[in-house]
Design a protein around this motif. Structure first.
Motif, PDB file in Angstrom:
ATOM      1  N   LEU A 157       0.067 -12.419   6.045  1.00  0.00           N
ATOM      2  CA  LEU A 157       0.625 -11.206   6.651  1.00  0.00           C
ATOM      3  C   LEU A 157       0.049  -9.989   5.959  1.00  0.00           C
ATOM      4  CD1 LEU A 157       4.511 -11.730   6.770  1.00  0.00           C
ATOM      5  CD2 LEU A 157       2.909 -11.918   8.658  1.00  0.00           C
ATOM      6  N   LEU A 158      -0.063  -8.912   6.726  1.00  0.00           N
ATOM      7  CA  LEU A 158      -0.358  -7.613   6.122  1.00  0.00           C
ATOM      8  C   LEU A 158       0.908  -6.777   6.238  1.00  0.00           C
ATOM      9  CD1 LEU A 158      -3.909  -6.803   7.589  1.00  0.00           C
ATOM     10  CD2 LEU A 158      -3.370  -7.577   5.259  1.00  0.00           C
ATOM     11  N   VAL A 159       1.373  -6.269   5.088  1.00  0.00           N
ATOM     12  CA  VAL A 159       2.577  -5.433   5.071  1.00  0.00           C
ATOM     13  C   VAL A 159       2.130  -3.983   4.878  1.00  0.00           C
ATOM     14  CG1 VAL A 159       4.742  -4.955   3.868  1.00  0.00           C
ATOM     15  CG2 VAL A 159       3.903  -7.314   4.015  1.00  0.00           C
ATOM     16  N   HIS A 160       2.298  -3.190   5.927  1.00  0.00           N
ATOM     17  CA  HIS A 160       1.953  -1.763   5.836  1.00  0.00           C
ATOM     18  C   HIS A 160       3.196  -1.011   5.365  1.00  0.00           C
ATOM     19  CE1 HIS A 160      -1.878  -1.962   8.205  1.00  0.00           C
ATOM     20  NE2 HIS A 160      -1.304  -3.079   8.609  1.00  0.00           N
ATOM     21  N   TYR A 161       3.064  -0.258   4.293  1.00  0.00           N
ATOM     22  CA  TYR A 161       4.208   0.455   3.698  1.00  0.00           C
ATOM     23  C   TYR A 161       3.974   1.968   3.800  1.00  0.00           C
ATOM     24  CZ  TYR A 161       6.651   2.540  -0.406  1.00  0.00           C
ATOM     25  OH  TYR A 161       7.369   3.349  -1.250  1.00  0.00           O
ATOM     26  N   PHE A 162       4.806   2.621   4.588  1.00  0.00           N
ATOM     27  CA  PHE A 162       4.710   4.077   4.770  1.00  0.00           C
ATOM     28  C   PHE A 162       5.878   4.733   4.044  1.00  0.00           C
ATOM     29  CE2 PHE A 162       3.016   1.913   8.451  1.00  0.00           C
ATOM     30  CZ  PHE A 162       1.819   2.578   8.719  1.00  0.00           C
ATOM     31  N   SER A 163       5.581   5.783   3.275  1.00  0.00           N
ATOM     32  CA  SER A 163       6.652   6.405   2.509  1.00  0.00           C
ATOM     33  C   SER A 163       6.489   7.912   2.472  1.00  0.00           C
ATOM     34  CB  SER A 163       6.614   5.862   1.080  1.00  0.00           C
ATOM     35  OG  SER A 163       7.609   6.487   0.304  1.00  0.00           O
ATOM     36  N   THR A 164       7.635   8.613   2.450  1.00  0.00           N
ATOM     37  CA  THR A 164       7.573  10.065   2.257  1.00  0.00           C
ATOM     38  C   THR A 164       7.434  10.376   0.768  1.00  0.00           C
ATOM     39  OG1 THR A 164       9.988  10.130   2.095  1.00  0.00           O
ATOM     40  CG2 THR A 164       9.021  10.568   4.265  1.00  0.00           C
ATOM     41  N   ARG A 165       7.557   9.333  -0.081  1.00  0.00           N
ATOM     42  CA  ARG A 165       7.461   9.524  -1.540  1.00  0.00           C
ATOM     43  C   ARG A 165       6.152   8.943  -2.063  1.00  0.00           C
ATOM     44  NH1 ARG A 165      12.976   7.644  -0.569  1.00  0.00           N
ATOM     45  NH2 ARG A 165      14.412   9.315  -1.115  1.00  0.00           N
ATOM     46  N   ALA A 166       5.639   9.561  -3.117  1.00  0.00           N
ATOM     47  CA  ALA A 166       4.392   9.062  -3.698  1.00  0.00           C
ATOM     48  C   ALA A 166       4.693   8.204  -4.930  1.00  0.00           C
ATOM     49  CB  ALA A 166       3.509  10.239  -4.088  1.00  0.00           C
ATOM     50  N   GLY A 167       3.722   7.366  -5.295  1.00  0.00           N
ATOM     51  CA  GLY A 167       3.778   6.711  -6.609  1.00  0.00           C
ATOM     52  C   GLY A 167       4.617   5.454  -6.678  1.00  0.00           C
ATOM     53  N   LEU A 168       5.040   4.905  -5.531  1.00  0.00           N
ATOM     54  CA  LEU A 168       5.936   3.746  -5.583  1.00  0.00           C
ATOM     55  C   LEU A 168       5.247   2.437  -5.170  1.00  0.00           C
ATOM     56  CD1 LEU A 168       9.209   5.409  -4.189  1.00  0.00           C
ATOM     57  CD2 LEU A 168       8.576   4.947  -6.577  1.00  0.00           C
ATOM     58  N   THR A 169       3.912   2.461  -5.135  1.00  0.00           N
ATOM     59  CA  THR A 169       3.145   1.282  -4.709  1.00  0.00           C
ATOM     60  C   THR A 169       3.500   0.041  -5.545  1.00  0.00           C
ATOM     61  OG1 THR A 169       1.359   2.804  -4.185  1.00  0.00           O
ATOM     62  CG2 THR A 169       0.790   0.462  -4.249  1.00  0.00           C
ATOM     63  N   ASP A 170       3.547   0.207  -6.863  1.00  0.00           N
ATOM     64  CA  ASP A 170       3.824  -0.958  -7.709  1.00  0.00           C
ATOM     65  C   ASP A 170       5.270  -1.443  -7.564  1.00  0.00           C
ATOM     66  OD1 ASP A 170       1.274  -1.436  -9.009  1.00  0.00           O
ATOM     67  OD2 ASP A 170       1.563   0.544  -9.896  1.00  0.00           O
ATOM     68  N   PHE A 171       6.154  -0.517  -7.241  1.00  0.00           N
ATOM     69  CA  PHE A 171       7.546  -0.909  -6.958  1.00  0.00           C
ATOM     70  C   PHE A 171       7.542  -1.849  -5.751  1.00  0.00           C
ATOM     71  CE2 PHE A 171      11.560   0.493  -4.625  1.00  0.00           C
ATOM     72  CZ  PHE A 171      12.421  -0.295  -5.364  1.00  0.00           C
ATOM     73  N   MET A 172       6.801  -1.469  -4.709  1.00  0.00           N
ATOM     74  CA  MET A 172       6.720  -2.277  -3.493  1.00  0.00           C
ATOM     75  C   MET A 172       6.105  -3.651  -3.793  1.00  0.00           C
ATOM     76  SD  MET A 172       7.494  -2.452  -0.382  1.00  0.00           S
ATOM     77  CE  MET A 172       7.092  -3.724   0.797  1.00  0.00           C
ATOM     78  N   GLY A 173       5.053  -3.674  -4.622  1.00  0.00           N
ATOM     79  CA  GLY A 173       4.436  -4.959  -5.005  1.00  0.00           C
ATOM     80  C   GLY A 173       5.464  -5.853  -5.703  1.00  0.00           C
ATOM     81  N   GLY A 174       6.279  -5.249  -6.567  1.00  0.00           N
ATOM     82  CA  GLY A 174       7.313  -6.008  -7.282  1.00  0.00           C
ATOM     83  C   GLY A 174       8.400  -6.509  -6.343  1.00  0.00           C
ATOM     84  N   LEU A 175       8.735  -5.712  -5.340  1.00  0.00           N
ATOM     85  CA  LEU A 175       9.738  -6.142  -4.355  1.00  0.00           C
ATOM     86  C   LEU A 175       9.248  -7.395  -3.621  1.00  0.00           C
ATOM     87  CD1 LEU A 175      10.623  -2.647  -2.865  1.00  0.00           C
ATOM     88  CD2 LEU A 175      12.317  -4.202  -3.828  1.00  0.00           C
ATOM     89  N   ILE A 176       7.984  -7.389  -3.193  1.00  0.00           N
ATOM     90  CA  ILE A 176       7.458  -8.557  -2.462  1.00  0.00           C
ATOM     91  C   ILE A 176       7.424  -9.775  -3.401  1.00  0.00           C
ATOM     92  CG2 ILE A 176       5.537  -9.501  -1.120  1.00  0.00           C
ATOM     93  CD1 ILE A 176       4.751  -6.625  -0.374  1.00  0.00           C
ATOM     94  N   ALA A 177       7.013  -9.543  -4.668  1.00  0.00           N
ATOM     95  CA  ALA A 177       6.988 -10.652  -5.637  1.00  0.00           C
ATOM     96  C   ALA A 177       8.407 -11.203  -5.844  1.00  0.00           C
ATOM     97  CB  ALA A 177       6.390 -10.178  -6.964  1.00  0.00           C
ATOM     98  N   GLY A 178       9.394 -10.311  -5.875  1.00  0.00           N
ATOM     99  CA  GLY A 178      10.789 -10.744  -6.016  1.00  0.00           C
ATOM    100  C   GLY A 178      11.238 -11.566  -4.817  1.00  0.00           C
TER     101      GLY A 178
END
Ligand code: HEM
Length: 182
Positions: free
Chosen positions: A129-150
């Motif tokens: 799967l490709l998960v496209h993540y759109f955010s109004t906030r910057a700098g949270l890419t690694d948070f998103m990576g951790g969420l998927i790992a969780g």
């Protein structure tokens, strides 16, 4: 962001590094609140300052702090405090991710003034799967990576999670490729 996000940073730090580290981090971040209220909206700078201070006090790169925070969010906060909501996401990692674009509309029933992320999911084959993540906030890419790992850990699924496009590299949103083992 709602105070439950800052509460979760507090939980991550105290569970893993103890209450003294939390006191230092709060002080470095310039946070004077004794506790956070889950239902109150705090300025985003509180969350960013706490993450930055945690990185300094714990001598961990900011990206590692955010990744650990993402995993903690799913495995501790999500599963323990919002078990029914998390279960409503699906019966497997792939199903949860396919349903992810609708997830925060259910969160909005509890936290109505949330400024949620948006997601678009592309299935490229049975395992990918490709998960496209759109955010109004910057700098949270690694948070998103951790969420998927969780989520992968929550479903006891081995998955390769790679950030294939990132805002840091000039793209307008982040894209994660998630490949599960056959
Ligand atoms: C019980 C489960 C969950 C709850 C209660 C929840 C709630 C929240 C809340 C309150 C925020 C802060 C936004 C604001 O206050 O304006 C947030 C942000 C966020 N959530 Fe969730 N969430 C949950 C699960 C998830 C999952 C499973 C994912 C992805 C796999 C996710 C991805 C994100 C991201 C990336 C943000 C950052 C916001 C941004 O990019 O602007 N969340 N969520």
């Amino acid at each position: 962001m709602y105070g439950l996000v800052n509460q979760a940073i507090q939980g991550l730090v105290t569970d893993n590094f103890g209450a003294e580290s939390w006191v230092k981090i709060k002080e470095k971040a310039g946070v004077t609140d004794e506790t956070f209220l889950s239902n109150k909206i705090y300025d985003d700078s509180v969350t960013y300052n706490l993450a930055g201070a945690a990185s300094q006090v714990l001598s961990m790169p900011l990206g590692d702090v955010l990744h650990a925070f993402g995993k903690y969010w799913v495995l501790k906060v999500g599963q323990q405090k919002y078990g029914t909501l998390m279960k409503s996401g699906g019966d497997s990692l792939m199903e949860f991710l396919v349903n992810l674009p609708n997830f925060h509309s259910r969160v909005m029933l509890i936290y109505s003034d949330i400024r949620p992320p948006e997601f678009k999911i592309e299935k490229t084959d049975d395992r990918t799967l490709l998960v496209h993540y759109f955010s109004t906030r910057a700098g949270l890419t690694d948070f998103m990576g951790g969420l998927i790992a969780g989520l992968a850990e929550m479903y006891q699924t081995t998955a390769d999670i790679t950030c294939v496009n990132s805002r840091a590299d000039g793209h307008d949103h982040d894209v994660f490729q998630v490949v599960t083992q056959a």
